[in-house]
Scaffold this active site. Structure first.
Site, PDB file in Angstrom:
ATOM      1  N   SER A 340       0.619  -1.457   0.392  1.00  0.00           N
ATOM      2  CA  SER A 340      -0.339  -0.376  -0.181  1.00  0.00           C
ATOM      3  C   SER A 340       0.483   1.465   0.416  1.00  0.00           C
ATOM      4  CB  SER A 340      -0.679   0.138   1.045  1.00  0.00           C
ATOM      5  OG  SER A 340      -1.515   1.381   1.223  1.00  0.00           O
ATOM      6  N   ASP A 341       0.683   2.344  -1.091  1.00  0.00           N
ATOM      7  CA  ASP A 341       0.880   3.767  -0.995  1.00  0.00           C
ATOM      8  C   ASP A 341       0.429   3.836   0.276  1.00  0.00           C
ATOM      9  OD1 ASP A 341       2.042   6.521  -2.101  1.00  0.00           O
ATOM     10  OD2 ASP A 341      -0.210   6.769  -1.666  1.00  0.00           O
ATOM     11  N   LYS A 342       1.371   5.346   0.929  1.00  0.00           N
ATOM     12  CA  LYS A 342       0.921   6.123   2.253  1.00  0.00           C
ATOM     13  C   LYS A 342       0.197   6.478   1.991  1.00  0.00           C
ATOM     14  CE  LYS A 342       3.946   8.580   4.695  1.00  0.00           C
ATOM     15  NZ  LYS A 342       2.751   9.541   4.634  1.00  0.00           N
ATOM     16  N   THR A 343       0.437   7.920   1.818  1.00  0.00           N
ATOM     17  CA  THR A 343      -0.013   9.610   1.766  1.00  0.00           C
ATOM     18  C   THR A 343      -1.326   8.924   0.213  1.00  0.00           C
ATOM     19  OG1 THR A 343       2.253   9.927   1.849  1.00  0.00           O
ATOM     20  CG2 THR A 343       0.426  11.807   1.021  1.00  0.00           C
ATOM     21  N   THR A 635      -1.732  -0.864  -3.277  1.00  0.00           N
ATOM     22  CA  THR A 635      -3.337   0.067  -3.303  1.00  0.00           C
ATOM     23  C   THR A 635      -2.354   1.126  -3.654  1.00  0.00           C
ATOM     24  OG1 THR A 635      -3.179   0.737  -1.013  1.00  0.00           O
ATOM     25  CG2 THR A 635      -4.927  -0.832  -1.254  1.00  0.00           C
TER      26      THR A 635
END
Length: 894
Positions: A340-343, A635
């Protein structure tokens, strides 16, 4: 970097150029540029011929080819051959029915595929339409497509960067790069040189195509255009990444091929044996074999699978998970890894002030994101800021030293300016409501990269004037040191402690000035100093619902990995707050680049956080997880996530804050931007897989029973008990009734406590094959036994009708065995009311089939007596009794 020769990942520009590590004079010289005059018209013309336009044009697949691809399936090949043979033998109705099945399946696949990805067009649309250039010593606006390497481009606030630029001079330039790098805050730019191995997100002297200028101005020289820009590399990655087949599609392909060749082998053997035995005339034998193939071939399997997946997709849509392709709905159930991407995905992508320290008092600020919903707490007690002079002053000065606007649009809080400033505005609104203090601005100092603070001179209603200042702690510490009671050591230590937790620390202060002071300058502040108020700690906070969702996914055997453009310290701190693992291990993009694909695959599973990553890093990380045989979901919401979203087994994009490029590259879009929706989707995916598997285990033995009756009739040299039209009726009526009962079958208990199924797992294990075999033989043997026994006492039409109904009722009783792992006589018997509706509809259709004169004429059936029906029901019940005994023995072993 040591990469394999067959590596399909496009090489990023960062590995080809070193413009960021060279002074700008060298860059201008190497690009044959002209500073400050710019290129001449003749030079531009030559370079347009050499480099082409600053645009992206990539290959697309013709729609007719997309349609033809739908026929590339072994089952379809065999059905087409069967349709052609029946057509040649003038069995037109049979040929039409088989042909319709083939066409409908092809159309379903075609419309799924052409509606899937439009990401490349979205990337092309992101390129700026116009650019301000300096050519022939004149500044002018031109279409950005006409930019060439070596062009001088002028940027100012509000512009989109039209190509990749090396900055020559910058005046307080800030650029928002979140869609490319994943960082929430805009980046302060300058012309200074950075080391050659500096990650893209830290290249302060570069401006990249499609990013947005939020403050200041600059002149830069074009180093790359079109497909050679960083965004161009991403578009090539999206184009080059081939869609993976879903785990279910692979399993169905393998199963379909195996079944098809098995049926063809049996058909050829039966044909040769029947011909040698001279059982039937050659045309009759050929039609019998075609009947056997059509009866045995699970042509209803693709349709049944599609219907189950389609209803699952509809169900997910109601839960805010919009699935774009049917196989993606099931793939969710097989996920091992969520990268997953964080931001904007795990976090809000909205900077939030969480901590305020004034003297020895530590205040906590509740609420997440820009929405001004929350309270200020001390020792878990709500504080009234209007009754706390120092806290009120801190919040007011933070609100005043600000040039950002925070407003509510269409129900969502939006900012115009800097995220850090918006965090202070939101905190002020939480304390005092959505209003501004009654202060009049006299003058201001905008944020400056050299001084790293902004200040504002204001006047209150009593005519008193003071300066509000907010900025980098070290800069404000210098100004506060003129005060004898300022403890720099205490504040420096506190600032460092906040930084270690991944928070951005902002200092706030003020200075009273004379009532006739009309100007605020750096020199004035240096002369007078400031009164230090305190520190604020800001972070892009985890979404509250994500923490619980990750906990549930870990229980289900699914590991969540965070991939971000943030620093390793910030990413690790967020990872700990999210509960990604008991101990967080981080890997940086530079470390990823240092490994070849084999080396990366060997170590990738050891890490929970990947920091300072580029789009290419994200793509390679996803591929490394897949190389370990792990079904991987990705994601994200940014352009930088697009290649990885497309490469992943299932890409999941955010629907509200996600870019169009991300949404079009993904297989699923979360309409509510709620990461926890993925958990719901995974549970639904597992249920869909279970129900598809049950459909297959129900469909195959009953289909094989039909073919087996034909084969056994040939071997026993007896009349064929079933006609082709009767077999087609059995398949058709099953497909529109009891086969669809599995659509509504609820999830088995403990569904989310199972580990993800292995990628090498097969749809059918040995037990399934054994059950399929004996059920096929049982139904076929009962049908033939009844046909042979009654043959002497009733007409052929009655005996044939009996066999059809025996197969149908065998299916009905077998349905109640295969529906659930629990015994048939348990509470689960009533768990699917639609199963009883489907059975009732099928029985009604069988009554029409048996008694309506028109149906008797078309299908060669005859009226059955009450005693005939008793035989049909008893023989069907035998199937249930035998399979339930088998289930009981199996459960007892467990």
């Amino acid at each position: 970097m040591n990469k394999k020769d067959d590596d399909s990942i496009p090489i990023s520009n960062q590995r080809l150029n070193t413009f960021h590590s060279e002074n700008w004079e060298t860059v201008v010289k190497n690009l044959d540029g002209q500073y400050p005059k710019g290129l001449t018209d003749s030079e531009v013309s030559e370079r347009l011929t050499k480099y082409g336009f600053n645009e992206m044009s990539l290959k697309s697949t013709p729609k007719w080819l997309v349609f033809l691809r739908q026929f590339n399936n072994v089952i379809i090949y065999i059905l087409i051959a069967a349709a052609l043979l029946t057509l040649l033998m003038r069995h037109y109705s049979d040929a039409v029915v088989i042909g319709l099945v083939v066409i409908i399946n092809a159309l379903i696949g075609y419309f799924q595929e052409i509606n899937a990805s439009n990401a490349l067009e979205q990337i092309k649309n992101m390129l700026s339409v116009e650019a301000t250039v300096i050519r022939n010593n004149i500044r002018t606006d031109i279409p950005s497509k006409n930019l060439v390497p070596g062009d001088l481009v002028y940027l100012e606030a509000g512009d989109n960067v039209p190509a990749d630029l090396r900055i020559i001079d910058a005046d307080n330039l800030r650029i928002q790069e979140s869609s490319l790098t994943g960082e929430a805050d805009s980046v302060l730019k300058s012309e200074s040189i950075v080391p050659v191995k500096t990650p893209l997100a830290d290249r302060v002297n570069m401006a990249y195509a499609t990013t947005a200028v939020t403050n200041g101005s600059a002149t830069g020289i074009v180093i790359a255009t079109g497909l050679h820009t960083e965004i161009g590399v991403i578009s090539q990655s999206v184009s080059d990444v081939k869609d993976n087949k879903s785990p279910l599609t692979k399993e169905l392909d393998t199963l379909g091929r195996g079944i098809s060749w098995f049926i063809i082998g049996v058909a050829l053997f039966t044909f040769v044996l029947g011909w040698l035995m001279n059982v039937y005339a050659l045309p009759v034998l050929a039609m019998a074999i075609i009947t056997m193939i059509v009866g045995s071939m699970p042509e209803g399997l693709p349709a049944a699978t599609s219907v189950i997946l389609a209803t699952g997709v509809q169900s997910l849509t109601k839960k805010n998970a919009i699935v774009k392709t049917l196989p993606a709905a099931e793939t969710l159930g097989a996920v091992d890894i969520i990268a997953s991407d964080k931001t904007g995905t795990l976090t809000k992508n909205e900077m939030t002030l969480q901590d305020i320290v004034i003297g020895q008092n530590h205040y906590s600020v509740t609420g997440v994101g820009y929405a001004p919903n929350g309270d200020i707490l001390k020792d878990n007690q709500i504080v009234d800021a209007s009754q706390n002079t120092k806290l009120e002053m801190f919040l007011t000065m933070g609100q005043q030293a600000n040039d950002t606007f925070l407003s509510k649009e269409d129900g969502l809080w939006q900012i115009n300016g800097e995220p850090t400033d918006a965090a202070f505005l939101s905190a002020y609104y939480k304390a005092f409501g959505q209003k501004s203090p009654k202060l009049k601005e006299i003058d201001r100092i905008p944020f400056d990269s050299d001084y790293r603070y902004m200040a504002r001179l204001v006047e209150n209603q009593l005519g008193q004037r003071f300066i509000a200042i907010k900025g980098s702690p070290d800069k404000l510490f210098e100004l506060a040191n003129q005060s004898t009671d300022f403890n720099e050591g205490y504040w420096t230590k506190l600032s460092q402690e906040f930084s270690k937790t991944g928070k951005r620390v902002i200092a706030v202060g003020y200075r009273e000035v004379a009532v006739d002071q009309n100007e605020v300058t750096h020199e004035l502040l240096a002369q007078l100093g400031i009164t230090f108020l305190g520190l604020g700690a800001i972070i892009d906070p985890p979404r509250p619902e994500v923490v619980e969702a990750i906990k549930n996914m870990r229980q289900a055997g699914i590991r969540v990995k965070m991939i971000t453009g943030d620093s390793a310290a910030t990413a690790t701190a967020i990872g700990q707050q999210l509960g990604l693992a008991d101990g967080i291990d981080a890997m940086t993009g530079v470390e990823v680049d240092a490994l070849n694909d084999t080396e990366l695959a060997a170590v990738v599973t050891k890490y929970d956080v990947f920091a300072r990553t580029t789009p290419q890093n994200k793509l390679r990380i996803v591929q490394a997880f897949q190389a370990n045989g792990l079904v991987t979901a990705m994601t994200g919401d940014g352009v930088n996530d697009a290649p990885a979203l497309k490469k992943a087994d299932i890409g999941v994009a955010m629907g509200i804050k996600g870019t169009d490029v991300a949404k079009d590259s993904a297989d699923m879009v979360l309409a509510n931007d709620d990461f926890s929706t993925i958990k719901v989707a995974i549970e639904q995916g597992r249920r869909l897989y279970d129900n598809i598997r049950k459909t297959i285990l129900f469909l195959l033995p009953t289909s094989f029973a039909e073919g087996l009756i034909v084969v056994m009739s040939i071997f026993l040299q007896q009349p064929m008990p079933l006609t082709p039209t009767q077999l087609l009726w059995i398949n058709m009526v099953s497909a529109i009734t009891i086969q669809l009962a599995f659509i509504f079958e609820p999830a088995e208990p403990g569904l989310m406590n199972r580990p993800p199924r292995k990628t090498n797992a097969k749809l059918m294990n040995r037990r399934d094959v054994f059950q399929m075999t004996y059920v096929s033989v049982l139904i076929a043997a009962i049908g033939l036994l009844v046909f042979e026994t009654l043959g002497a006492s009733v007409s052929f039409a009655v005996a044939s009708t009996m066999v059809v109904n025996i197969i149908i009722f065998g299916k009905i009783f077998y349905l109640f065995n295969i529906r659930t792992e629990a015994p048939v006589l348990s509470k689960h018997f009533w768990s699917n009311p639609m199963a009883f509706v489907a059975v009732g509809l099928m029985i009604f259709l069988q009554i029409l089939f048996t008694y309506v004169p028109f149906m008797q004429g078309v299908f060669s059936t005859a009226t059955l007596t009450f005693s005939n029906w008793i035989i049909v029901i008893v023989t069907g019940a035998i199937v249930l009794v035998v399979t339930e005994i088998h289930k009981y023995l199996r459960l007892r072993k467990k």
